[in-house]
Design a protein around this motif. Structure first.
Motif, PDB file in Angstrom:
ATOM      1  N   THR A  80       8.305  46.905   6.394  1.00 46.44           N
ATOM      2  CA  THR A  80       8.616  48.310   6.143  1.00 46.44           C
ATOM      3  C   THR A  80       9.865  48.533   5.295  1.00 46.44           C
ATOM      4  N   VAL A  81      10.771  47.572   5.272  1.00 43.76           N
ATOM      5  CA  VAL A  81      12.027  47.766   4.543  1.00 43.76           C
ATOM      6  C   VAL A  81      12.102  46.882   3.291  1.00 43.76           C
ATOM      7  N   ILE A  82      12.003  45.567   3.473  1.00 39.65           N
ATOM      8  CA  ILE A  82      12.183  44.653   2.339  1.00 39.65           C
ATOM      9  C   ILE A  82      11.052  44.794   1.333  1.00 39.65           C
ATOM     10  N   ASN A  83       9.806  44.746   1.808  1.00 39.74           N
ATOM     11  CA  ASN A  83       8.676  44.860   0.883  1.00 39.74           C
ATOM     12  C   ASN A  83       8.670  46.208   0.177  1.00 39.74           C
ATOM     13  N   ASP A  84       9.009  47.264   0.907  1.00 39.22           N
ATOM     14  CA  ASP A  84       9.076  48.589   0.294  1.00 39.22           C
ATOM     15  C   ASP A  84      10.176  48.648  -0.764  1.00 39.22           C
ATOM     16  N   PHE A  85      11.313  48.010  -0.486  1.00 43.74           N
ATOM     17  CA  PHE A  85      12.425  47.964  -1.438  1.00 43.74           C
ATOM     18  C   PHE A  85      11.963  47.355  -2.766  1.00 43.74           C
ATOM     19  N   VAL A  86      11.277  46.242  -2.688  1.00 46.15           N
ATOM     20  CA  VAL A  86      10.787  45.562  -3.898  1.00 46.15           C
ATOM     21  C   VAL A  86       9.746  46.421  -4.608  1.00 46.15           C
ATOM     22  N   GLU A  87       8.809  46.982  -3.855  1.00 45.22           N
ATOM     23  CA  GLU A  87       7.747  47.788  -4.454  1.00 45.22           C
ATOM     24  C   GLU A  87       8.297  49.016  -5.159  1.00 45.22           C
ATOM     25  N   GLN A  88       9.310  49.652  -4.564  1.00 44.51           N
ATOM     26  CA  GLN A  88       9.888  50.844  -5.173  1.00 44.51           C
ATOM     27  C   GLN A  88      10.569  50.524  -6.504  1.00 44.51           C
ATOM     28  N   TYR A  89      11.303  49.404  -6.563  1.00 41.39           N
ATOM     29  CA  TYR A  89      11.912  49.008  -7.831  1.00 41.39           C
ATOM     30  C   TYR A  89      10.839  48.675  -8.855  1.00 41.39           C
ATOM     31  N   ILE A 197      23.535  45.875   0.953  1.00 44.06           N
ATOM     32  CA  ILE A 197      22.182  45.723   1.478  1.00 44.06           C
ATOM     33  C   ILE A 197      22.142  44.494   2.368  1.00 44.06           C
ATOM     34  N   CYS A 198      21.802  44.678   3.646  1.00 36.53           N
ATOM     35  CA  CYS A 198      21.959  43.601   4.625  1.00 36.53           C
ATOM     36  C   CYS A 198      21.107  42.383   4.309  1.00 36.53           C
ATOM     37  N   PHE A 199      19.933  42.584   3.681  1.00 36.42           N
ATOM     38  CA  PHE A 199      19.062  41.443   3.396  1.00 36.42           C
ATOM     39  C   PHE A 199      19.347  40.805   2.038  1.00 36.42           C
ATOM     40  N   ILE A 200      20.400  41.283   1.370  1.00 33.96           N
ATOM     41  CA  ILE A 200      20.881  40.631   0.147  1.00 33.96           C
ATOM     42  C   ILE A 200      22.362  40.324   0.375  1.00 33.96           C
ATOM     43  N   PRO A 201      22.680  39.367   1.236  1.00 37.91           N
ATOM     44  CA  PRO A 201      24.067  39.160   1.676  1.00 37.91           C
ATOM     45  C   PRO A 201      25.029  38.752   0.571  1.00 37.91           C
ATOM     46  N   ASP A 202      24.517  38.166  -0.539  1.00 40.67           N
ATOM     47  CA  ASP A 202      25.430  37.779  -1.619  1.00 40.67           C
ATOM     48  C   ASP A 202      25.671  38.928  -2.595  1.00 40.67           C
ATOM     49  N   GLY A 203      24.999  40.075  -2.381  1.00 45.15           N
ATOM     50  CA  GLY A 203      25.207  41.245  -3.233  1.00 45.15           C
ATOM     51  C   GLY A 203      24.503  41.204  -4.570  1.00 45.15           C
TER      52      GLY A 203
END
Length: 378
Positions: A80-89, A197-203
């Motif tokens: 619901t969060v990570i996959n949606d993030f990628v799809e939206q971009y 973004i918590c799932f991209i810890p290196d920014g």
């Protein structure tokens, strides 16, 4: 009242749970594990969901003397969060993953499980207020406007609003929360805040998207279609971006260029002057209207002296920590809303959250479809 307290492992949720216990509620703590590889999810103050966080959450629960459980929500978070993030971009939009996480994981999933288990309410460490109004519960900004998180909570439905406790809404500062945590012996008083973004810890958001979507070389163009350079993927750019454009050819006026839009259909990134970023009309969909007693009537006159605490004025906020802008026109259906702003605003992108306030009260949330200057609607 039986309360399920979400413990992230940070200072805010720990103090919120402590206040719920002190208020006399029967509190059970739960830590939501959102990563399938938590050992890689914290770098300095970035990120969350690490092993350190789960240990800190367990220690806080032990100090408070309340039951503690860990729920594995990594699969739900990925979907619901990570996959949606990628799809939206990929669609050329700029999503807000924190809003998405709060909607589908931290509240919807948590609230549904809590209800199924017989809990009366959920408790979190968000900075916002839920208060009883003349016609039911209202979501309001936190007293500490610098920490206010009502923007990311605005997506809650009415049912969630009736079943949530936000004990930190009235605190005056984050310093006061840290001092309270220390006084209570919770062990997280000096823990740094997580951010980005918590799932991209290196920014490195561009690198994250490139790894998921691959490289897709295309042109960087001006509004007239003239090619100014190339890019490795339109999805690596967002509206308002100035740095990292990779254009060697300067603008004719010598001023910086900014990303105006991305075009997935042609794999182009459009750049131009800062003035072209300014808009005053926004259309949004996926409308959630929280305030059944306030349908967004607009004042006919807006005073320049009105602040964001004026309970008569309608405001729009389009970034998590952005300034509230007076609204001078509003049209809505059951699913969409179109607003006209009282001043020009720069760099508003499709996919961002639009939150509408009456003073400090949240009225509605919607997802921005596009933004224009009035008269430029296509």
């Amino acid at each position: 009242m039986r309360v399920l307290a979400a413990l992230s492992g940070g200072v805010d949720s720990a103090v919120a749970a402590a206040r719920a216990v002190e208020a006399g509620h029967d509190v059970t703590a739960v830590h939501m594990a959102l990563s399938s590889s938590p050992q890689s999810c914290r770098m300095g103050a970035r990120g969350c969901c690490s092993l350190e966080d789960s240990v800190d959450a367990a220690r806080a629960a032990e100090t408070l003397g309340i039951p503690y459980y860990v729920w594995d929500l990594a699969e739900e978070f990925e979907e619901t969060v990570i996959n949606d993030f990628v799809e939206q971009y990929q669609l050329g939009r700029t999503p807000n993953p924190c809003v998405r996480c709060n909607e589908f994981v931290k509240f919807r999933e948590l609230a549904e499980r809590a209800k199924a288990l017989g809990f009366d309410a959920v408790c979190t460490g968000h900075y916002a207020r839920v208060e009883e109004g003349p016609n039911g519960k209202q979501l309001l900004r936190a007293r500490d406007l610098l920490k206010d998180q009502s923007y990311v909570l605005a997506v809650m439905g009415e049912e969630e609003l009736d079943r949530v406790i936000l004990p930190l809404g009235d605190v005056t500062s984050k310093t006061a929360v840290r001092e309270e945590a220390e006084a209570r012996g919770l062990g997280v008083s000096n823990k740094p805040d997580s951010y980005d973004i918590c799932f991209i810890p290196d920014g490195d958001t561009q690198g994250f998207l490139r790894a998921r979507l691959g490289e897709n070389t295309g042109n960087i163009v001006d509004p007239d279609g003239n090619v100014l350079g190339t890019h490795r993927g339109y999805f690596e750019y967002t509206v308002g971006q100035r740095k990292g454009l990779g254009i060697d050819r300067p603008a004719e006026d010598g001023k910086p260029r900014y990303v105006l839009e991305t075009r997935p259909s042609t794999n182009e990134v459009v750049v131009g002057s800062a003035t072209l970023l300014s808009i005053d009309t926004v259309r949004a969909n996926e409308l959630t209207w929280l305030a059944t007693d306030d349908q967004g009537e607009v004042l006919t006159e807006i005073s320049q002296e009105m602040g964001t605490d004026d309970d008569q004025c309608l405001y729009a906020q389009m970034r998590a920590h952005g300034r509230a802008i007076p609204v001078v026109g509003l049209e809505k259906t059951t699913e969409t809303v179109k607003i006209r702003l009282g001043e020009m605003v720069r760099g508003i992108a499709a996919g961002q959250s639009l939150v509408i306030y009456r003073g400090n009260r949240v009225l509605a949330h919607a997802v921005i479809e596009f933004a224009r200057r009035e008269g430029e609607w296509k």
